[in-house]
Design an enzyme around this catalytic site. Sequence first.
Site, PDB file in Angstrom:
ATOM      1  N   ASP A   9     -12.237 -93.992 -19.888  1.00 40.81           N
ATOM      2  CA  ASP A   9     -11.485 -92.867 -19.373  1.00 40.81           C
ATOM      3  C   ASP A   9     -10.006 -93.251 -19.443  1.00 40.81           C
ATOM      4  O   ASP A   9      -9.668 -94.433 -19.493  1.00 40.81           O
ATOM      5  CB  ASP A   9     -11.925 -92.603 -17.930  1.00 40.81           C
ATOM      6  CG  ASP A   9     -11.023 -91.625 -17.240  1.00 40.81           C
ATOM      7  OD1 ASP A   9     -10.805 -90.531 -17.801  1.00 40.81           O
ATOM      8  OD2 ASP A   9     -10.518 -91.957 -16.143  1.00 40.81           O
ATOM      9  N   ARG A  10      -9.111 -92.271 -19.455  1.00 43.77           N
ATOM     10  CA  ARG A  10      -7.687 -92.589 -19.541  1.00 43.77           C
ATOM     11  C   ARG A  10      -7.021 -92.621 -18.165  1.00 43.77           C
ATOM     12  O   ARG A  10      -6.809 -93.687 -17.607  1.00 43.77           O
ATOM     13  CB  ARG A  10      -6.985 -91.557 -20.466  1.00 43.77           C
ATOM     14  CG  ARG A  10      -5.633 -92.016 -20.980  1.00 43.77           C
ATOM     15  CD  ARG A  10      -4.860 -90.894 -21.651  1.00 43.77           C
ATOM     16  NE  ARG A  10      -4.131 -90.090 -20.671  1.00 43.77           N
ATOM     17  CZ  ARG A  10      -3.376 -89.034 -20.974  1.00 43.77           C
ATOM     18  NH1 ARG A  10      -3.269 -88.630 -22.228  1.00 43.77           N
ATOM     19  NH2 ARG A  10      -2.749 -88.356 -20.025  1.00 43.77           N
ATOM     20  N   ASP A  11      -6.739 -91.436 -17.601  1.00 42.92           N
ATOM     21  CA  ASP A  11      -5.954 -91.368 -16.352  1.00 42.92           C
ATOM     22  C   ASP A  11      -6.714 -91.989 -15.180  1.00 42.92           C
ATOM     23  O   ASP A  11      -7.852 -91.614 -14.889  1.00 42.92           O
ATOM     24  CB  ASP A  11      -5.603 -89.909 -16.044  1.00 42.92           C
ATOM     25  CG  ASP A  11      -4.814 -89.257 -17.175  1.00 42.92           C
ATOM     26  OD1 ASP A  11      -4.162 -89.979 -17.954  1.00 42.92           O
ATOM     27  OD2 ASP A  11      -4.859 -88.012 -17.285  1.00 42.92           O
ATOM     28  N   GLU A  17      -2.866 -92.889 -12.136  1.00 44.88           N
ATOM     29  CA  GLU A  17      -3.242 -91.499 -11.888  1.00 44.88           C
ATOM     30  C   GLU A  17      -2.065 -90.805 -11.195  1.00 44.88           C
ATOM     31  O   GLU A  17      -1.667 -91.202 -10.109  1.00 44.88           O
ATOM     32  CB  GLU A  17      -4.487 -91.441 -10.995  1.00 44.88           C
ATOM     33  CG  GLU A  17      -4.880 -90.054 -10.565  1.00 44.88           C
ATOM     34  CD  GLU A  17      -5.154 -89.120 -11.717  1.00 44.88           C
ATOM     35  OE1 GLU A  17      -4.410 -88.126 -11.836  1.00 44.88           O
ATOM     36  OE2 GLU A  17      -6.086 -89.373 -12.507  1.00 44.88           O
ATOM     37  N   TYR A  20      -1.119 -84.979 -13.278  1.00 45.47           N
ATOM     38  CA  TYR A  20      -1.095 -84.684 -14.712  1.00 45.47           C
ATOM     39  C   TYR A  20       0.034 -85.484 -15.344  1.00 45.47           C
ATOM     40  O   TYR A  20       1.138 -85.523 -14.793  1.00 45.47           O
ATOM     41  CB  TYR A  20      -0.863 -83.194 -14.978  1.00 45.47           C
ATOM     42  CG  TYR A  20      -2.033 -82.339 -14.559  1.00 45.47           C
ATOM     43  CD1 TYR A  20      -3.076 -82.085 -15.448  1.00 45.47           C
ATOM     44  CD2 TYR A  20      -2.117 -81.823 -13.273  1.00 45.47           C
ATOM     45  CE1 TYR A  20      -4.167 -81.329 -15.063  1.00 45.47           C
ATOM     46  CE2 TYR A  20      -3.207 -81.069 -12.874  1.00 45.47           C
ATOM     47  CZ  TYR A  20      -4.231 -80.825 -13.772  1.00 45.47           C
ATOM     48  OH  TYR A  20      -5.316 -80.074 -13.399  1.00 45.47           O
ATOM     49  N   SER A  51     -11.013 -88.598 -22.951  1.00 44.55           N
ATOM     50  CA  SER A  51     -10.179 -88.089 -21.868  1.00 44.55           C
ATOM     51  C   SER A  51     -10.177 -86.560 -21.804  1.00 44.55           C
ATOM     52  O   SER A  51     -10.041 -85.893 -22.828  1.00 44.55           O
ATOM     53  CB  SER A  51      -8.751 -88.601 -22.101  1.00 44.55           C
ATOM     54  OG  SER A  51      -7.867 -88.099 -21.149  1.00 44.55           O
ATOM     55  N   HIS A  92      -9.257 -78.377 -23.378  1.00 46.81           N
ATOM     56  CA  HIS A  92      -9.749 -77.062 -22.935  1.00 46.81           C
ATOM     57  C   HIS A  92      -9.964 -76.978 -21.428  1.00 46.81           C
ATOM     58  O   HIS A  92      -9.983 -77.980 -20.723  1.00 46.81           O
ATOM     59  CB  HIS A  92     -11.096 -76.760 -23.628  1.00 46.81           C
ATOM     60  CG  HIS A  92     -11.044 -76.917 -25.109  1.00 46.81           C
ATOM     61  ND1 HIS A  92     -11.783 -77.857 -25.807  1.00 46.81           N
ATOM     62  CD2 HIS A  92     -10.294 -76.264 -26.039  1.00 46.81           C
ATOM     63  CE1 HIS A  92     -11.512 -77.760 -27.103  1.00 46.81           C
ATOM     64  NE2 HIS A  92     -10.613 -76.816 -27.276  1.00 46.81           N
ATOM     65  N   CYS A 107     -16.699 -80.256 -25.471  1.00 47.39           N
ATOM     66  CA  CYS A 107     -16.077 -81.581 -25.459  1.00 47.39           C
ATOM     67  C   CYS A 107     -15.516 -81.995 -24.114  1.00 47.39           C
ATOM     68  O   CYS A 107     -15.077 -83.134 -23.954  1.00 47.39           O
ATOM     69  CB  CYS A 107     -15.016 -81.689 -26.552  1.00 47.39           C
ATOM     70  SG  CYS A 107     -13.753 -80.424 -26.584  1.00 47.39           S
ATOM     71  N   LYS A 109     -15.676 -83.574 -20.721  1.00 43.43           N
ATOM     72  CA  LYS A 109     -16.614 -84.423 -19.976  1.00 43.43           C
ATOM     73  C   LYS A 109     -17.063 -83.697 -18.712  1.00 43.43           C
ATOM     74  O   LYS A 109     -16.223 -83.085 -18.059  1.00 43.43           O
ATOM     75  CB  LYS A 109     -15.946 -85.755 -19.547  1.00 43.43           C
ATOM     76  CG  LYS A 109     -15.685 -86.728 -20.663  1.00 43.43           C
ATOM     77  CD  LYS A 109     -15.090 -88.036 -20.127  1.00 43.43           C
ATOM     78  CE  LYS A 109     -13.684 -87.873 -19.584  1.00 43.43           C
ATOM     79  NZ  LYS A 109     -13.041 -89.148 -19.161  1.00 43.43           N
ATOM     80  N   ASP A 134     -12.952 -93.518 -13.478  1.00 46.21           N
ATOM     81  CA  ASP A 134     -12.655 -93.507 -12.033  1.00 46.21           C
ATOM     82  C   ASP A 134     -13.237 -92.289 -11.311  1.00 46.21           C
ATOM     83  O   ASP A 134     -12.961 -92.110 -10.136  1.00 46.21           O
ATOM     84  CB  ASP A 134     -11.131 -93.587 -11.795  1.00 46.21           C
ATOM     85  CG  ASP A 134     -10.399 -92.333 -12.259  1.00 46.21           C
ATOM     86  OD1 ASP A 134     -10.795 -91.750 -13.293  1.00 46.21           O
ATOM     87  OD2 ASP A 134      -9.440 -91.926 -11.583  1.00 46.21           O
TER      88      ASP A 134
HETATM   89 MG   LIG Z   1      -9.749 -90.564 -14.692  1.00 51.10          MG
HETATM   90 ZN   LIG Z   2     -13.023 -79.256 -24.965  1.00 54.46          ZN
END
Ligand SMILES: [Mg+2]
Ligand SMILES: [Zn+2]
Length: 191
Positions: A9-11, A17, A20, A51, A92, A107, A109, A134
């Site tokens: 995961d990224r953020d 975190e 945004y 992500s 999205h 797409c 998650k 996370d």
């Molecule tokens: Mg995260």
């Molecule tokens: Zn998507």
Amino acid sequence: MTHRAVFLDRDGTINEEVGYVNHLERFNLLPRVGEAIRLLNQHDWKTVVVSNQSGVARGYFPESLVHQVHQKMRDLLKREGAHLDGIYYCPHHPDVGVPPYRQRCRCRKPATGLIEEAVKELGLDCSQSYVVGDRGVDIEFAGRIGARAILVLTGYGKGEWEYCKEQWKVKPDYVAEDLVEAVHWILQQEK
Ligand SMILES: [Mg+2]
Ligand SMILES: [Zn+2]
């Protein structure tokens, strides 16, 4: 030949975190993330970022910013001798914003669309792979792709673990303080 991967995961997992990342300046790596990813590189794990970036659909920032942020992520990691084998994101949201970003995509998650792409492009075996994230959605995502799941307590992790875990259908295989501890655990499992 298939490869094993650690889906990241990224953020909140790789970077701080902040709600945004709506400006390049708000992207900062968490401590020791470079070391963690470098360790995976050295042990022949494919490292793949997965992500959700619904800020695009919400109109908070343009999709071009996501690309700039990912370039910054690659640059910062490179300084630490670490690299990512793939970066996949979903811009999205099912009910906010305007099409084409507003859509019930495959797409976001915990849906698995991004992974299907990564698996094809990089030749990955999910059953030999791990997901590190996370949030509960990352853990559920791991369950859906048949990978093992690690929750990190950075980002939303601590609150998710304390207040939400009872509702999770899929439980993490391990809970780690941060990404570097998660990576140490993975390397130990595979010894
Ligand atoms: Mg995260
Ligand atoms: Zn998507």
